[in-house]
Design an enzyme around this catalytic site. Structure first.
Site, PDB file in Angstrom:
ATOM      1  N   CYS A  70       0.837  -1.204   0.000  1.00  0.00           N
ATOM      2  CA  CYS A  70       0.000   0.000   0.000  1.00  0.00           C
ATOM      3  C   CYS A  70       0.872   1.256   0.000  1.00  0.00           C
ATOM      4  CB  CYS A  70      -0.908   0.002   1.231  1.00  0.00           C
ATOM      5  SG  CYS A  70      -1.869   1.531   1.409  1.00  0.00           S
ATOM      6  N   CYS A  73       0.593   3.570   3.344  1.00  0.00           N
ATOM      7  CA  CYS A  73       1.141   3.177   4.640  1.00  0.00           C
ATOM      8  C   CYS A  73       2.499   3.859   4.829  1.00  0.00           C
ATOM      9  CB  CYS A  73       1.320   1.658   4.706  1.00  0.00           C
ATOM     10  SG  CYS A  73      -0.231   0.736   4.857  1.00  0.00           S
ATOM     11  N   HIS A 116      -3.531   0.876   8.436  1.00  0.00           N
ATOM     12  CA  HIS A 116      -4.129   0.453   7.167  1.00  0.00           C
ATOM     13  C   HIS A 116      -5.517  -0.148   7.360  1.00  0.00           C
ATOM     14  CE1 HIS A 116      -4.028  -1.011   2.972  1.00  0.00           C
ATOM     15  NE2 HIS A 116      -4.639  -2.089   3.449  1.00  0.00           N
ATOM     16  N   ASN A 156     -14.077   9.199  -0.461  1.00  0.00           N
ATOM     17  CA  ASN A 156     -14.732   8.065  -1.100  1.00  0.00           C
ATOM     18  C   ASN A 156     -14.361   6.826  -0.291  1.00  0.00           C
ATOM     19  OD1 ASN A 156     -15.611   9.713  -3.217  1.00  0.00           O
ATOM     20  ND2 ASN A 156     -13.797   9.286  -4.441  1.00  0.00           N
ATOM     21  N   HIS A 167      -6.492   1.841   2.056  1.00  0.00           N
ATOM     22  CA  HIS A 167      -6.075   2.601   3.235  1.00  0.00           C
ATOM     23  C   HIS A 167      -7.059   3.742   3.502  1.00  0.00           C
ATOM     24  CE1 HIS A 167      -2.570   3.559   5.908  1.00  0.00           C
ATOM     25  NE2 HIS A 167      -3.248   4.692   5.999  1.00  0.00           N
ATOM     26  N   HIS A 169      -8.422   7.048   3.653  1.00  0.00           N
ATOM     27  CA  HIS A 169      -7.930   8.318   3.125  1.00  0.00           C
ATOM     28  C   HIS A 169      -9.058   9.061   2.413  1.00  0.00           C
ATOM     29  CE1 HIS A 169      -7.939   5.987  -0.604  1.00  0.00           C
ATOM     30  NE2 HIS A 169      -7.762   7.113  -1.269  1.00  0.00           N
ATOM     31  N   GLN A 171      -9.611  12.932  -0.197  1.00  0.00           N
ATOM     32  CA  GLN A 171      -8.944  13.767  -1.191  1.00  0.00           C
ATOM     33  C   GLN A 171      -9.398  15.220  -1.056  1.00  0.00           C
ATOM     34  OE1 GLN A 171      -8.474  11.962  -5.246  1.00  0.00           O
ATOM     35  NE2 GLN A 171      -9.886  10.402  -4.458  1.00  0.00           N
TER      36      GLN A 171
END
Length: 352
Positions: A70, A73, A116, A156, A167, A169, A171
């Site tokens: 990933c 990470c 993660h 999302n 992971h 996250h 934007q």
């Protein structure tokens, strides 16, 4: 909060947001990366009047890597990632495969935690508050870029939404124009203000919703409800009770209460469809006023806009998704299979 800005090997900016003021961030990106080259271009549709981003370089973006590869990470030994340090609280960096770049805006990735296997809903209130501070700081910084007119922070979550990295996250998109959805809101604001002799439409909507049966939860400074004309099967709008145009306008009381309210909303979303169901896919979208003048929306100022978050899922029932088919995709007329009143009732039922 401590903020530390650095650069990745290809020149992209990376920013650490830390809970501890004595944290030192001096790790160097050891990857042999070449300078990032993007082909982002904004084209205007002459019939609809909206803009489309053409970004062919995104075809080569990372797609569902195994967990041990990933890129979000932290770096561990010889396993190098987008984050050079071996741990982090919250990190923001320029997207390696941006939809918007240069004169066409900017795209950033926000990593909520180094864990993660976590999710936003599993964060502590302290961690969630740090994410809020990162969103606010980036809104401020990006608003000063000459090409940026609107800043959009969002998450999302879930493969059903199209997420390609597991992971936790989100934007941030910094657009060089006012987005079509925001423009519709501003036109409605202007029309309502003129028709009522100055009444604010956001204030009127919030007052009406708080008096109705679709309220999901309410704090001293925040209120969450399923809107009267919800587009999605389960859709919640979260408003600060004191109208502000953007994240920068929130006072300390609202910032302090936000983690408690938002985390409860996310945890309820994961319980909508019952025990044993996979995590609920969702989109969480902050709506903020554009920066600069709003001359095309006569009589409306930035202060008339109301910051709010829209949280919704495309799952309509257990094992079934809401697809945007002919009416929605072809004509932008949504058809909702779940009555908003029932959606609100269900979200109250699954309170922790």
């Amino acid at each position: 909060m401590k903020k530390t800005s650095t650069r990745l090997a290809d020149g992209r900016e990376l920013i650490y947001y830390d809970l501890r003021d004595d944290t030192v961030r001096d790790a160097v990106d050891r990857r042999p990366l070449e300078r990032t080259h993007t082909t982002s271009e904004i084209r205007r549709d002459p019939l609809l009047g909206d803009q489309v981003a053409i970004a062919s370089h995104r075809q080569g973006r990372t797609y569902h890597p195994p967990a041990d590869q990933c890129p979000l990470c932290p770096t561990k030994g010889d396993r190098l990632s987008e984050i050079p340090d071996s741990s982090y609280d919250v990190v923001v960096f320029e997207n390696r495969f941006p939809s918007l770049a240069g004169d066409s805006g900017r795209c950033e990735v926000v990593c909520f935690t180094s864990d993660h296997d976590a999710s936003f809903a599993s964060l502590t209130e302290e961690q969630a508050r740090l994410v809020l501070e990162a969103w606010t700081d980036r809104t401020s910084e990006l608003s000063h870029l000459p090409s940026v007119q609107q800043v959009f922070c969002f998450e999302n979550r879930g493969e059903e939404i199209g997420v390609t990295l597991g992971h936790p996250h989100g934007q941030i998109y910094a657009y060089p124009f006012t987005t079509p959805r925001t423009a519709l809101m501003l036109r409605s604001l202007a029309t309502h203000k003129e028709a009522t002799g100055g009444e604010n439409l956001f204030d009127a909507v919030l007052e009406r919703e708080l008096a109705d049966e679709r309220v999901v939860l309410e704090g001293e400074h925040w209120a969450a409800f399923v809107p009267y004309a919800a587009h999605w099967p389960y859709e919640v709008h979260l408003y600060p009770k004191r109208r502000v145009p953007d994240l920068l306008g929130l006072d300390e009381a609202a910032r302090s209460e936000f983690p408690q309210v938002y985390l409860e909303l996310l945890r309820r979303f994961d319980r909508i469809f019952g025990e044993g169901e996979p995590p609920t896919p969702y989109i969480a979208a902050w709506h903020q006023a554009p920066f600069g003048t709003l001359e095309e929306f006569e009589g409306v100022t930035r202060d008339d806009f109301a910051l709010h978050l829209e949280l919704f899922t495309i799952r309509r029932t257990s094992g079934k998704l809401k697809f945007l088919a002919g009416s929605e995709s072809g004509m932008n007329v949504f058809i909702n299979d779940v009555p908003p009143e029932r959606a609100a009732e269900r979200l109250r039922e699954v309170a922790s």
